[in-house]
Every structure is written in structure tokens, then in C-alpha cells.
Design an enzyme around this catalytic site. Sequence first.
Site, PDB file in Angstrom:
ATOM      1  CB  CYS A  85      34.347  35.533  39.533  1.00 44.90           C
ATOM      2  SG  CYS A  85      35.700  36.681  39.858  1.00 44.90           S
ATOM      3  CD  GLU A 127      41.819  33.671  40.695  1.00 39.89           C
ATOM      4  OE1 GLU A 127      41.706  34.882  40.410  1.00 39.89           O
ATOM      5  OE2 GLU A 127      40.876  33.010  41.176  1.00 39.89           O
ATOM      6  CG  HIS A 130      40.577  37.646  37.473  1.00 38.66           C
ATOM      7  ND1 HIS A 130      39.643  38.653  37.380  1.00 38.66           N
ATOM      8  CD2 HIS A 130      39.966  36.632  38.128  1.00 38.66           C
ATOM      9  CE1 HIS A 130      38.508  38.252  37.947  1.00 38.66           C
ATOM     10  NE2 HIS A 130      38.682  37.020  38.405  1.00 38.66           N
TER      11      HIS A 130
END
Length: 136
Positions: A85, A127, A130
Site C-alpha cells: 500500500c 480499498e 481502507h
Amino acid sequence: MIRELCKDVIFLAQKSRPATPEDLPVAADLLDTLKHHKDGCVGMAANMIGVSKRIIAIDNDGSYLVMFNPEILGKSGPYETEEGCLSLTGVRPVRRWKTIKVRWQNEKFQTRIKTFTGWTAEIIQHEVDHCEGIII
């Protein structure tokens, strides 16, 4: 506008708030930042540019896709892999799913549902993590 990457683990570990139409400029900045980092990055979430909103941008097999308020509705075919990342140092082991069903809103905030597989599915899962404040 290309934004600076957020590397604050405490900020990244916070669950993101729902996106609204007022967040369209954030999505544009997220996409610009992703394109700027295209040589080493295939997806980004808004918290990676310091905005705690549920917005992701991904490279979808050569074209870009922005998702507002993405949710994984279903998943199948678990496997183990390693991911890196831009906001974190190194790579980490993680469990992903070969096939996922996702609900999100497009830039007009119309709801979309689609099944993704393979590499694109893995990017979306990273994602969405996240957005959930999950740090791999």
C-alpha cells in the site's frame, strides 16, 4: 489536483463517513492522485489523501472507476496473498476473495451492483478495507 499521501496509521484506522454529492471534488482529486501514482498503484481510497469519506478509485483493467459508498454484498473463493500500500511500508499477508458482488454509487449517485473477479476484485477489497479502517 494531486494530493499528498496520508501515512498516519491512526487516521487510516478510522472508519470513513458516507460520501455525498458535495464530495465530488474529493473524488476528482483522488483520481488525479491515483493517475499520478499509476506506476506503483492500482487503487486508492479517500483516506489515503487525508479525507475520511467512503470513496475509492481503481484501475479497472485499463480504465478508471470511481465508487462512492462501496459495499461488498457477497464473496466467494477465498485465497491468501500479500499486498502492499502506498500509505504503508512493506507488504502484508491478507485473505481475499476471488469473486465479490459490490454495491456502490456512481458520480451521479445512482446505485450500481456488479460482480467483479480476479485482480479487480482484489483491488476493490483492499480499498473497501481502507473505508472500513482496516489496515492490512
